[in-house]
Design a protein around this motif. Structure first.
Motif, PDB file in Angstrom:
ATOM      1  N   PRO A   1       0.931  -1.094  -0.166  1.00  0.00           N
ATOM      2  CA  PRO A   1      -0.011   0.033   0.135  1.00  0.00           C
ATOM      3  C   PRO A   1       0.981   1.381   0.065  1.00  0.00           C
ATOM      4  N   VAL A   2       0.219   2.238  -0.706  1.00  0.00           N
ATOM      5  CA  VAL A   2       1.193   3.543  -0.709  1.00  0.00           C
ATOM      6  C   VAL A   2       0.308   4.646  -0.032  1.00  0.00           C
ATOM      7  N   TYR A   3      -0.899   4.395   0.401  1.00  0.00           N
ATOM      8  CA  TYR A   3      -1.788   5.435   1.317  1.00  0.00           C
ATOM      9  C   TYR A   3      -2.242   4.876   2.314  1.00  0.00           C
ATOM     10  N   PHE A   4      -1.807   5.550   3.719  1.00  0.00           N
ATOM     11  CA  PHE A   4      -1.928   5.059   4.978  1.00  0.00           C
ATOM     12  C   PHE A   4      -3.050   6.045   5.648  1.00  0.00           C
ATOM     13  N   SER A   5      -4.169   5.498   6.181  1.00  0.00           N
ATOM     14  CA  SER A   5      -5.033   6.082   7.134  1.00  0.00           C
ATOM     15  C   SER A   5      -5.521   5.097   8.285  1.00  0.00           C
ATOM     16  N   PRO A   6      -6.146   5.538   9.323  1.00  0.00           N
ATOM     17  CA  PRO A   6      -5.474   6.623   9.876  1.00  0.00           C
ATOM     18  C   PRO A   6      -4.160   7.011  10.088  1.00  0.00           C
ATOM     19  N   ILE A   7      -3.565   7.873  10.886  1.00  0.00           N
ATOM     20  CA  ILE A   7      -2.183   7.962  11.342  1.00  0.00           C
ATOM     21  C   ILE A   7      -1.972   7.511  12.827  1.00  0.00           C
ATOM     22  N   ASN A   8      -1.396   6.449  12.634  1.00  0.00           N
ATOM     23  CA  ASN A   8      -0.947   5.888  14.101  1.00  0.00           C
ATOM     24  C   ASN A   8       0.475   5.280  14.099  1.00  0.00           C
ATOM     25  N   ASP A   9       0.712   4.663  15.194  1.00  0.00           N
ATOM     26  CA  ASP A   9       2.203   4.098  15.343  1.00  0.00           C
ATOM     27  C   ASP A   9       2.388   3.040  14.336  1.00  0.00           C
ATOM     28  N   ASP A  10       1.294   2.298  13.890  1.00  0.00           N
ATOM     29  CA  ASP A  10       1.646   1.112  12.737  1.00  0.00           C
ATOM     30  C   ASP A  10       1.872   1.885  11.517  1.00  0.00           C
TER      31      ASP A  10
ATOM     32  N   THR B   1      -8.642  16.544  -6.824  1.00  0.00           N
ATOM     33  CA  THR B   1      -7.292  16.054  -6.086  1.00  0.00           C
ATOM     34  C   THR B   1      -7.394  14.796  -5.269  1.00  0.00           C
ATOM     35  N   ALA B   2      -8.833  14.413  -4.921  1.00  0.00           N
ATOM     36  CA  ALA B   2      -9.005  13.004  -4.082  1.00  0.00           C
ATOM     37  C   ALA B   2      -8.997  11.998  -5.258  1.00  0.00           C
ATOM     38  N   SER B   3      -9.532  12.292  -6.494  1.00  0.00           N
ATOM     39  CA  SER B   3      -9.374  11.227  -7.531  1.00  0.00           C
ATOM     40  C   SER B   3      -8.180  10.966  -8.050  1.00  0.00           C
ATOM     41  N   ARG B   4      -7.354  12.162  -8.110  1.00  0.00           N
ATOM     42  CA  ARG B   4      -5.865  11.871  -8.477  1.00  0.00           C
ATOM     43  C   ARG B   4      -5.210  10.992  -7.338  1.00  0.00           C
ATOM     44  N   LEU B   5      -5.373  11.532  -6.150  1.00  0.00           N
ATOM     45  CA  LEU B   5      -4.584  10.649  -5.028  1.00  0.00           C
ATOM     46  C   LEU B   5      -5.020   9.042  -5.131  1.00  0.00           C
ATOM     47  N   ARG B   6      -6.397   8.955  -5.482  1.00  0.00           N
ATOM     48  CA  ARG B   6      -6.754   7.567  -5.527  1.00  0.00           C
ATOM     49  C   ARG B   6      -6.138   7.101  -6.727  1.00  0.00           C
ATOM     50  N   GLU B   7      -6.207   7.674  -7.814  1.00  0.00           N
ATOM     51  CA  GLU B   7      -5.611   6.988  -9.098  1.00  0.00           C
ATOM     52  C   GLU B   7      -4.168   6.806  -8.863  1.00  0.00           C
ATOM     53  N   MET B   8      -3.265   7.623  -7.935  1.00  0.00           N
ATOM     54  CA  MET B   8      -2.076   7.426  -7.999  1.00  0.00           C
ATOM     55  C   MET B   8      -1.739   6.227  -6.907  1.00  0.00           C
TER      56      MET B   8
ATOM     57  N   GLU C   1      -9.462   8.710   4.341  1.00  0.00           N
ATOM     58  CA  GLU C   1      -9.202   8.636   2.866  1.00  0.00           C
ATOM     59  C   GLU C   1      -9.283   9.889   2.164  1.00  0.00           C
ATOM     60  N   PRO C   2      -8.654   9.829   0.811  1.00  0.00           N
ATOM     61  CA  PRO C   2      -8.566  11.178   0.130  1.00  0.00           C
ATOM     62  C   PRO C   2     -10.051  11.500  -0.127  1.00  0.00           C
ATOM     63  N   GLU C   3     -10.998  10.819  -0.044  1.00  0.00           N
ATOM     64  CA  GLU C   3     -12.332  11.386  -0.260  1.00  0.00           C
ATOM     65  C   GLU C   3     -13.000  12.299   0.456  1.00  0.00           C
ATOM     66  N   SER C   4     -12.589  12.124   1.999  1.00  0.00           N
ATOM     67  CA  SER C   4     -13.100  12.426   3.330  1.00  0.00           C
ATOM     68  C   SER C   4     -11.938  13.565   3.762  1.00  0.00           C
ATOM     69  N   LEU C   5     -11.052  13.695   3.233  1.00  0.00           N
ATOM     70  CA  LEU C   5     -10.109  14.815   3.894  1.00  0.00           C
ATOM     71  C   LEU C   5     -10.786  16.169   3.559  1.00  0.00           C
ATOM     72  N   TYR C   6     -11.506  16.721   2.731  1.00  0.00           N
ATOM     73  CA  TYR C   6     -12.082  18.024   2.803  1.00  0.00           C
ATOM     74  C   TYR C   6     -13.442  17.909   2.186  1.00  0.00           C
ATOM     75  N   VAL C   7     -14.452  18.012   3.172  1.00  0.00           N
ATOM     76  CA  VAL C   7     -15.847  17.926   2.774  1.00  0.00           C
ATOM     77  C   VAL C   7     -16.451  19.178   2.983  1.00  0.00           C
ATOM     78  N   GLU C   8     -16.018  20.242   3.676  1.00  0.00           N
ATOM     79  CA  GLU C   8     -16.800  21.382   3.589  1.00  0.00           C
ATOM     80  C   GLU C   8     -15.811  22.765   3.483  1.00  0.00           C
ATOM     81  N   GLY C   9     -16.149  23.597   2.884  1.00  0.00           N
ATOM     82  CA  GLY C   9     -15.711  24.782   2.720  1.00  0.00           C
ATOM     83  C   GLY C   9     -15.426  25.260   0.999  1.00  0.00           C
ATOM     84  N   ALA C  10     -14.960  26.175   0.899  1.00  0.00           N
ATOM     85  CA  ALA C  10     -14.826  26.821  -0.471  1.00  0.00           C
ATOM     86  C   ALA C  10     -14.147  25.638  -1.190  1.00  0.00           C
ATOM     87  N   GLY C  11     -14.392  25.359  -2.528  1.00  0.00           N
ATOM     88  CA  GLY C  11     -13.224  24.616  -3.315  1.00  0.00           C
ATOM     89  C   GLY C  11     -13.484  23.044  -2.891  1.00  0.00           C
TER      90      GLY C  11
END
Length: 359
Positions: A212-221, A344-351, A327-337
């Motif tokens: 895996p190259v994307y890790f969430s949540p952030i913890n000791d593991d 960006t979330a889609s690209r993070l997922r594709e990458m 996860e990428p889709e849940s990083l920014y769910v409210e606010g301008a933009g």
């Protein structure tokens, strides 16, 4: 002294390396250069002993090894540097040019009319071999001085070995006033033997295959896992890389062989803009981004910078390893933009796909 062919064979035999025909095709070039440097060194000692002089031998014909990311160019150059028969230095090309520009500035502050000559003399004073990782020219200030810089080094007996992702003719491609840079390309072709390391295997990518190259949540593991990836790819290197962009310093806290590691705040908590992120994307082939936080109205400026960073990395096909609170889709769910962040979330997922960024 062992040749690089012998060293490579020993490492294949003990399982440290796996045989690669494209890498093996480069070994005779390194062996030739090792012999040339050794002979020139012996000649120098003989001449000095007889004449009592300080004449420096001519530079041997160096090497320019180019090819795709992860093909083993830097690994072979490092093996050669570690077994160099003459005083040598191994440095990332960007870092070297930053040192040169700083020394030029210091010479200008002293009022010297020729600000490059003392730099050349300083670099060549104790070296016979310079090994550059990832030669590329993106800054006009560098483009305007490299010709004379390298001519001066060659005249003083310094041999150059360099890796690059680009054939010499593509260096500083589409750069401002490129016609003034073209003589440097001819110097490269004259003084260095150009070789295309054309392996079908991307070993850097392969070391991540199935991981895996994307890790969430952030913890000791997840932190421990990323520490392991960094150790596997770089041997726990502690080098840094500072890029000079429009007079600003853009520093990557950890860097080795085109692989960088930084936190979200290192990258997006400062007033960086598109030019800074384009410079990072040009200098790095794999970027580890740690500790991506929850994004929202309170850090909208950081959100915009993160979007710009991911766009730059995506377009440049830079491999990304990341740790984030979600996860990428849940990083920014409210606010301008928010709508724009979906890309960006889609690209993070594709990458994250194991085949993404393949040449």
């Amino acid at each position: 002294m062992q040749t690089l062919t012998q060293i490579y064979s020993d490492r294949v035999a003990d399982g440290t390396l796996r045989p690669d025909p494209a890498q093996e095709a480069v070994l005779p070039l390194f062996d030739r250069l090792q012999s040339d440097l050794s002979q020139a060194s012996e000649t120098k000692r003989g001449v000095l002993g007889f004449l009592g002089g300080r004449k420096k031998p001519q530079a041997a014909k160096g090497l320019y090894i180019w090819g795709g990311v992860g093909r083993g160019k830097s690994m072979l150059m490092d093996l050669f540097h570690e077994n160099s028969p003459v005083p040598s230095r191994r440095v990332h090309f960007h870092a070297f040019m930053q040192e040169v520009q700083a020394q030029i500035f210091a010479a200008r502050e002293k009022g010297l009319s020729d600000t490059l000559l003392p730099v050349i003399e300083t670099v060549a004073q104790d070296l016979r071999l310079l090994c550059f990782d990832e030669m590329q020219i993106t800054d006009i200030a560098d483009a305007m001085i490299v010709g004379r810089l390298f001519e001066g080094l060659f005249e003083r007996g310094v041999t150059v070995v360099t890796t690059s992702n680009r054939v010499p003719d593509d260096l500083y491609k589409n750069g401002l006033n490129r016609q003034l840079f073209l003589p440097f390309i001819e110097i490269i072709k004259d003084k260095l033997e150009v070789h295309h390391l054309h392996s079908p295997v991307d070993y850097r990518q392969g070391r991540l295959t199935g991981t895996p190259v994307y890790f969430s949540p952030i913890n000791d593991d997840t932190r421990a896992t990323i520490d392991g990836i960094w150790a596997d790819l770089t041997g726990n290197a502690t080098d840094t890389l500072t890029l000079k962009v429009k007079g600003r310093d853009v520093t990557l806290p950890k860097f080795h062989n085109g692989i960088a590691r930084a936190t979200f705040w290192d990258l997006c908590g400062q007033m960086f803009g598109p030019a800074d992120y384009l410079a990072i994307a040009d200098a790095v082939k794999l970027l580890i981004i740690e500790d991506i936080p929850r994004l929202g109205r309170g850090n909208f400026n950081e959100v915009k910078r993160f979007v710009t960073l991911i766009d730059a990395l995506y377009e440049a096909k830079v491999r990304v390893v990341a740790s984030a609170v979600d996860e990428p889709e849940s990083l920014y769910v409210e606010g301008a933009g928010v709508f724009e962040f979906e890309r960006t979330a889609s690209r993070l997922r594709e990458m994250q796909d194991k085949d993404w960024a393949q040449d």
